[in-house]
Scaffold this active site. Structure first.
Site, short mmCIF file in Angstrom:
data_model
loop_
_atom_site.label_atom_id
_atom_site.label_comp_id
_atom_site.label_asym_id
_atom_site.label_seq_id
_atom_site.Cartn_x
_atom_site.Cartn_y
_atom_site.Cartn_z
CB CYS A 2 -0.77 0.06 1.37
SG CYS A 2 -1.75 -1.59 1.54
CD1 TRP A 71 -1.60 -5.44 -3.16
CD2 TRP A 71 -2.33 -4.15 -4.81
NE1 TRP A 71 -1.70 -6.10 -4.46
CE2 TRP A 71 -1.99 -5.33 -5.27
CE3 TRP A 71 -2.48 -3.03 -5.81
CZ2 TRP A 71 -2.03 -5.66 -6.74
CZ3 TRP A 71 -2.48 -3.30 -7.14
CH2 TRP A 71 -2.44 -4.65 -7.77
N GLY A 98 1.85 -3.18 5.44
CA GLY A 98 2.53 -4.56 5.96
C GLY A 98 1.59 -5.54 6.14
CD GLU A 467 6.69 -15.47 -19.58
OE1 GLU A 467 6.68 -14.06 -19.10
OE2 GLU A 467 5.74 -15.90 -19.94
CE LYS A 471 6.82 -10.98 -19.88
NZ LYS A 471 5.91 -12.03 -20.27
CD GLU A 474 3.68 -9.92 -22.90
OE1 GLU A 474 2.53 -9.22 -22.49
OE2 GLU A 474 4.32 -10.42 -22.48
CG HIS A 490 9.03 -33.88 -34.89
ND1 HIS A 490 9.15 -35.03 -35.53
CD2 HIS A 490 9.60 -33.99 -33.57
CE1 HIS A 490 9.82 -35.81 -34.35
NE2 HIS A 490 9.79 -35.01 -33.21
CE LYS A 589 0.34 -6.24 -15.10
NZ LYS A 589 1.51 -6.89 -15.67
C1 AGP Z 1 1.85 -11.35 -20.00
O1 AGP Z 1 3.28 -10.29 -20.12
C2 AGP Z 1 0.68 -10.76 -20.42
N1 AGP Z 1 0.54 -9.54 -19.72
C3 AGP Z 1 -0.52 -11.61 -20.45
O2 AGP Z 1 -0.17 -12.46 -21.35
C4 AGP Z 1 -1.08 -12.10 -19.11
O3 AGP Z 1 -0.25 -12.93 -18.65
C5 AGP Z 1 -2.30 -12.58 -19.45
O4 AGP Z 1 -3.21 -11.68 -20.06
C6 AGP Z 1 -2.99 -13.41 -18.17
O5 AGP Z 1 -3.23 -12.29 -17.34
P1 AGP Z 1 -3.28 -12.70 -15.95
O6 AGP Z 1 -2.54 -13.53 -15.43
O7 AGP Z 1 -3.90 -11.53 -15.16
O8 AGP Z 1 -4.72 -13.60 -16.00
#
Ligand code: AGP
Length: 594
Positions: A2, A71, A98, A467, A471, A474, A490, A589
């Site tokens: 927070c 938060w 905390g 992953e 990244k 993205e 394959h 997000k």
């Molecule tokens: C990852 O960097 C992205 N922001 C996206 O793939 C994300 O992981 C996905 O939209 C799932 O989001 P969540 O974990 O909030 O459900």
């Protein structure tokens, strides 16, 4: 995580408190509140964003006050659970950041002594304890109250009739801003930079007394000196704590995130791992559902669950799960979602519950929809993640899954002890990667010159290859594919050549030899290869074009270390390409639509 603030001086506190809180919203934004003293304590709090709250509060004349942007960690976001919290008389108000781990027993004791509690929060024990110990000196009462507290805290307290604020910290950040005949308290520097760049950092266990006349710092009752620092940054910058991008800051927070995740679980072990029902319910299989980066965490979870629990684990994309029939007999479901608002995951959770499947959610957002829907929720301790591309929340998910399986597993004690030891070493190992970025920077720049990149891995590191590719897609806008290394021959081999670099994750486990063969096959087709490996052994160095050496860890935790390297690789490639790294085009997000 927070944001807390305090002000005392010769100006009206209200506008200053709201301005400071607005600068801390990246720390939490599900509810907020202020308390201003002057003719008693005037308290206003609700589930509003700071700017909304500022518009609803009438003009207050008091020149001392405290504020909080939340938060939620203990007690859902609500007007009652929002801070500040007060004692029975309403004369003592406290804001806190905390976790107070022994609040339940303290609360029971205080109730038995006649104190009335109104919220579900851990924090509310503080004003009641201060009230209990108050005998004419606010700082003495605060010191006594903190003597009963276990856990982490940064607090600001005020009492009507006393022209002072008392602040204290342990395991949560708190700074004091020094002004002319005024002073500011805040969780972080960004909050106060509009007013002063003179800052005192409180040490662990310090208690600060702020009055119009100045600031006194005490430690175990004795006055101590604390150096004043001049902050050279702008507000914007500081929010990034000096990092150029939020994502870089969040990548560098990961040692803390791992520490916090582990500390949190130690204190609440008996609460969160209530999986005994699985045995009684005769659970024979697990299903993990998620999207994007969280799905990749689920894939790592599959490996360790199957290794230590010896039950079959399916991992599925929530967006796909919703469209075909399911056999879920004797199955327990885990849904993983950072935001807790991803529509595909919410829908899948409802589908699961409709057929009587029990759902455990792992999320980073208290009070999010998933936490209301799921039968049981585990919260990760990544803190608010501002950059769209997930980094520290993925790290917290991985550590949570490791902890979950270890605390439920019946595996031999020796192996669990080794894993526990390995987990505890991770923050330092991650820090080693963060302190030695030169080769990662170099190869990030190298990759920025390509339009197509492959990432390969085997076993526990196959999801990390996925992953790494996500990244790079993205934040650097490079077409990247993550592949199980054995799958390239394959089909994708057809794409390999000088213009398709391959990033290969090699771990010192039973996949080692097979990975070396795959790298030789790729080299034979002329593609450049960057290898992540824990040490410069002759073999890997001979066959790869470039090697990024990573700190040695128990092979089960290699995904954690390799993840940090791939996050940074994507970051430096994106930086080289001048991409809008924190807020990439077309992304959000949390994806709240299907
Ligand atoms: C990852 O960097 C992205 N922001 C996206 O793939 C994300 O992981 C996905 O939209 C799932 O989001 P969540 O974990 O909030 O459900």
């Amino acid at each position: 995580m927070c944001g807390i603030v305090g002000y005392i001086g010769n100006r009206r506190a209200q506008p200053i408190l709201f301005n400071c809180l607005a600068r801390l919203e990246y720390r939490g934004y599900d509810s907020c509140g202020i308390a201003v003293s002057g003719g008693g304590v005037k308290l206003y709090k609700d589930t509003f964003r700071v700017d909304e709250m500022a518009r609803t509060v009438p003009r207050l004349s008091g020149m001392a006050g405290i504020g909080h942007t939340r938060w939620a960690t203990c007690g859902e976001p609500s007007a009652t659970n929002a801070h500040p919290h007060c004692d029975c008389s309403g004369n003592i108000a406290v804001v806190h950041n905390g976790i107070i781990s022994n609040f339940q027993e303290l609360k029971l004791k205080l109730i038995a002594e006649g104190h009335n509690f109104v919220s579900e929060t851990d924090t509310e024990v503080l004003p009641h304890l201060i009230e209990k110990y108050y005998n004419g000196s606010l700082e003495a009462a605060v010191e006594a109250a903190l003597g009963d507290i276990k856990g982490s805290y940064a607090i600001v307290a005020l009492k009507s009739g006393e022209t002072k604020l008392v602040v204290a910290r342990k395991d949560s950040p708190l700074i004091i801003g020094v002004g002319d005949q005024e002073s500011f308290a805040a969780s972080d520097v960004p909050a106060i930079l509009d007013y002063t760049n003179r800052v005192i950092y409180l040490e662990e266990g310090d208690i600060g007394i702020m009055t119009n006349a100045g600031i006194k710092i005490k430690r175990n009752g004795t006055e101590v000196d604390r150096k004043e620092h001049k902050i050279p940054w702008s507000v914007e910058e500081v929010q990034k704590a000096g990092y150029e991008h939020f994502i870089l800051k969040e990548i560098h927070e990961q040692p803390r995130v791992v520490r916090d995740t582990l500390v949190g679980y130690y204190q609440e072990a008996e609460l969160i791992v209530d999986l005994e029902w699985m045995r009684d319910a005769g659970i024979e299989a697990m299903l993990i559902l998620a999207c994007g980066t969280s799905y990749h965490a689920g894939l790592v979870g599959k490996y360790i669950f199957e290794e230590l629990l010896r039950i079959p684990v399916r991992v599925e994309l929530a967006s796909e799960f919703n469209y075909y029939p399911q056999t879920l007999a004797k199955t327990m479901a885990i849904v993983i979602t950072q935001s807790g608002e991803t529509a595909d995951v919410l829908r899948a959770t409802r589908r699961l519950q409709e057929v009587g499947c029990r759902v455990l959610a792992i999320t980073n957002v208290m009070g999010s929809t998933i936490s209301r829907l799921a039968d049981q929720t585990i919260y990760t301790s990544a803190g608010p993640e501002i950059s769209v591309a997930s980094t520290k929340s993925f790290m917290a998910q991985l550590v949570t899954l490791y902890w979950l399986v270890m605390s439920y597993s019946r595996a031999d004690v020796k192996r669990l002890d080794d894993m526990l030891m390995g987990l505890r070493q991770l923050p330092n190992k991650i820090q080693q990667v963060l302190d030695n970025k030169s080769s990662i920077k170099r190869y990030g720049k190298y990759l920025s010159g390509y339009e197509n990149v492959f990432f390969i891995g085997r076993g526990l590191n196959y999801p990390i290859a996925l992953e790494g590719a996500l990244k790079l897609k993205e934040i650097a806008y490079i077409h990247a594919e993550g592949y199980a290394a054995g799958e390239l021959k394959h089909g994708p081999f057809a794409l390999l050549g000088r213009d398709t670099p391959v990033v290969a994750i090699v771990a010192k486990d039973d996949t080692y030899e097979a990975m070396l063969n795959n790298i030789r096959e790729i080299k034979a087709r002329g593609a450049p290869v960057i290898v992540l490996f824990e040490e410069e052994d002759g073999t890997v160095g001979k066959i790869a074009d470039f090697v990024i050496t990573v700190p040695k860890v128990d092979f089960r935790f290699s995904p954690i270390i390799n993840t940090v390297v791939l996050q940074l690789l994507a970051y430096y490639a994106a930086k080289e390409r001048g991409c809008p790294i924190d807020f990439p085009r077309n992304l959000a997000k949390s994806v709240t639509v299907e």
